[in-house]
Design an enzyme around this catalytic site. Structure first.
Site, PDB file in Angstrom:
ATOM      1  N   GLU A   1      37.456  43.690  46.537  1.00 47.12           N
ATOM      2  CA  GLU A   1      37.785  43.829  47.983  1.00 47.12           C
ATOM      3  C   GLU A   1      38.074  45.308  48.526  1.00 47.12           C
ATOM      4  O   GLU A   1      39.332  45.486  49.181  1.00 47.12           O
ATOM      5  CB  GLU A   1      39.000  43.097  48.097  1.00 47.12           C
ATOM      6  CG  GLU A   1      38.776  41.444  47.750  1.00 47.12           C
ATOM      7  CD  GLU A   1      40.123  40.417  48.089  1.00 47.12           C
ATOM      8  OE1 GLU A   1      41.015  40.932  48.259  1.00 47.12           O
ATOM      9  OE2 GLU A   1      39.719  39.410  47.737  1.00 47.12           O
TER      10      GLU A   1
ATOM     11  N   GLU B   1      36.828  34.256  43.982  1.00 48.62           N
ATOM     12  CA  GLU B   1      38.142  34.138  44.340  1.00 48.62           C
ATOM     13  C   GLU B   1      37.709  32.859  45.498  1.00 48.62           C
ATOM     14  O   GLU B   1      37.038  32.896  46.398  1.00 48.62           O
ATOM     15  CB  GLU B   1      39.093  35.011  45.121  1.00 48.62           C
ATOM     16  CG  GLU B   1      39.385  36.213  44.239  1.00 48.62           C
ATOM     17  CD  GLU B   1      40.207  37.058  44.713  1.00 48.62           C
ATOM     18  OE1 GLU B   1      41.048  36.917  45.553  1.00 48.62           O
ATOM     19  OE2 GLU B   1      40.326  38.165  44.189  1.00 48.62           O
TER      20      GLU B   1
HETATM   21  O1  IFM Z   1      45.874  37.668  45.751  1.00 49.20           O
HETATM   22  C1  IFM Z   1      45.054  38.182  46.507  1.00 49.20           C
HETATM   23  C2  IFM Z   1      43.984  38.882  45.395  1.00 49.20           C
HETATM   24  O2  IFM Z   1      44.727  39.918  44.829  1.00 49.20           O
HETATM   25  C3  IFM Z   1      42.816  39.317  46.331  1.00 49.20           C
HETATM   26  N1  IFM Z   1      42.441  38.706  46.939  1.00 49.20           N
HETATM   27  C4  IFM Z   1      43.317  37.747  48.066  1.00 49.20           C
HETATM   28  C5  IFM Z   1      44.284  36.739  47.089  1.00 49.20           C
HETATM   29  C6  IFM Z   1      45.030  36.043  48.158  1.00 49.20           C
HETATM   30  O3  IFM Z   1      45.696  36.948  48.947  1.00 49.20           O
END
Ligand code: IFM
Length: 471
Positions: free
Chosen positions: A163, A351
């Site tokens: 990210e 994710e």
């Molecule tokens: O916890 C985070 C993760 O580390 C990166 N993506 C978003 C998640 C939730 O905010």
């Protein structure tokens, strides 16, 4: 998904974590401080000093994963454990930890999916400029080589830099994440260096692990105009350039998007940190795109914080998670189908999840029904995207464990497995049981049997039937 509603053979079903969020053991076996140790200490925030003690408890956590039918685990390698000063000496003890963990996962039938960088930059590198310094990308290449040379014979899927938008915006424009700076130009410089780091890692993976599949996990938001007014439509397109295309286009097309480039140059002056050859490296062929999806953005034409669009708050009547993010599975479908049409790259959901803070009831059961409902909705959206042509390699839920949610500390629970942070006791939530059943069936199941109350009713009163696919 085929006509019987099953996912393809070999589909990766798993969960994700990251080192600083779960490991704890910050002083163990030669680990040096990261920017997150410094940032949390400096602001008196919850820290990852103990977190879920996953550094020590990973074997039991891996048993839990196997018991839940997971066949993949996304975790991150902590740079400050492996090359504690960022460059130079390799810390064998840190590397051995991941070596053992990779073997332990494979023994349990779980595919290891490591991320090379999930935000815990060695503080020693920060002291030399961190991601504002181009030399940090060279340090990252060195560290990547060490990881590949040790684990590359057993790791089939590599993820590079998690990210970059979040690091750049929350860490360098809004000051909410480490290292807490607030400057648009610096955030763009950092974003470029993170993309360059992805490029150098891809190049090293190609050279050293030619059989592995690799790519970058990006946080991606579908941006919807609040109305059909051309000004709102243009604003949404601009916002989408900022959150998505600024990362997708260089990685998958080898160029920055012209409209966003022009906007940034108007706002901060020449982007002269982009050097000849950089985009060739950043555009090194990817095998997959990691998709981190949580919510959508609704956009109106107005200025906000120096940018020419405004992000609207959650729409009335739309379900939200307990952190207030809109819970919209249909936007997940739109995102995946849009990515497929625009970029035609295999997608790995690296994710997806949300905050529901339910803890154990007196009978010991964790009834996180918001998460069950959302998981069902998002898996339905995923299967529809597959039906619509998206090539999806797997789904990795965020997160396996309730962990340190960065600046939000331990107040926000994303886990399939509840963690009592005082005792480190793990409790499998209803969502995890539902997920285990889905994985066993390899198809989306009606969650009714996993919810208390009449016919699978959910927290917001919407039906929990297989037909519920969000707004
Ligand atoms: O916890 C985070 C993760 O580390 C990166 N993506 C978003 C998640 C939730 O905010």
């Amino acid at each position: 998904m085929n006509a019987t509603g099953t996912f393809p053979a070999g589909f990766l079903w798993g969960a994700a974590t990251s080192s600083y969020q779960v490991e704890g053991a910050v002083d163990a076996d030669g680990r040096a401080p990261s920017i997150w140790d410094t940032f949390t200490a400096g602001r008196g925030m919850d820290s990852g000093a103990v977190a879920c003690d996953h550094y020590h408890r990973w074997p039991a956590d891996a048993d839990l994963m196997a018991g839940l039918n997971l066949n993949a685990y996304r975790f991150s390698l902590a740079w400050p454990r492996i090359v504690p000063q960022g460059t130079g000496a390799v810390n064998r003890a840190g590397l051995d930890h991941y070596d053992r963990m990779v073997d332990g996962l494979l023994e349990r039938g779980i595919t290891p999916v490591p991320t090379l960088y999930h935000w815990d930059l060695p503080q020693a590198l920060q002291d030399r400029g961190g991601w504002t310094a181009r030399t940090t990308t060279e340090a990252f290449a060195e560290y990547t080589e060490v990881c590949l040379d040790t684990l590359g014979d057993r790791v089939p899927v590599w993820l590079t830099v998690n990210e970059p938008w979040v690091v750049s915006v929350l860490g360098y424009r809004l000051g909410l994440h480490a290292p807490g700076e607030r400057d648009l130009r610096t955030s763009l410089l950092v974003a470029h260096h993170l993309l360059l780091a992805h490029g150098v890692a891809m190049e090293r993976i190609r050279e050293r692990c030619p059989d592995a599949r690799a790519g970058i996990p990006l946080s991606l938001f579908p941006n919807y105009p609040v109305s059909a007014d051309p000004a709102d439509v243009a604003a949404a397109r601009g916002s989408e350039g900022y959150t998505n295309r600024w990362y997708l286009d260089p990685v998958l097309r080898g160029r920055y998007p012209a409209d966003t480039w022009a906007l940034f140059e108007r706002l901060v002056g020449p982007l002269d940190f982009v050097q000849p050859g950089d985009l060739d490296l950043i555009g090194t062929r990817s095998d997959l795109l990691g998709v981190n999806y949580y919510t959508r953005r609704r956009i109106a034409a107005a200025e906000q914080d120096g940018l020419p669009w405004r992000v609207l708050p959650a729409q009335e009547g739309v379900p939200v998670t307990e952190s207030g993010w809109e819970d919209v599975p249909a936007a997940f479908h739109d995102l995946l189908v849009g990515l497929h049409r625009e970029y035609d790259v295999p997608l790995l959901i690296t994710e997806n999840g949300g905050v529901w803070n339910a803890g154990p009831d007196p009978d010991g059961r964790v009834r996180d029904h918001g998460r069950v409902r959302a998981l069902h909705g998002h898996l339905r959206a995923l299967s529809r995207a597959v039906d619509d042509g998206a090539r999806v390699l797997g789904y990795l839920h965020w997160s396996l464990l309730d962990n340190l949610e960065w600046a939000e500390g331990y107040a926000q629970r994303f886990g399939l497995v509840h963690v009592d942070h005082a005792t480190q006791r793990r409790t499998v939530k209803d969502s995890a049981r539902y997920y285990a059943a889905v994985i066993a069936a390899n198809r989306v199941l009606d969650p009714a049997g996993h919810l208390d109350g009449p016919a699978g009713s959910s927290a917001d009163g919407s039906p929990g039937s297989a037909g519920d696919d969000g707004p």
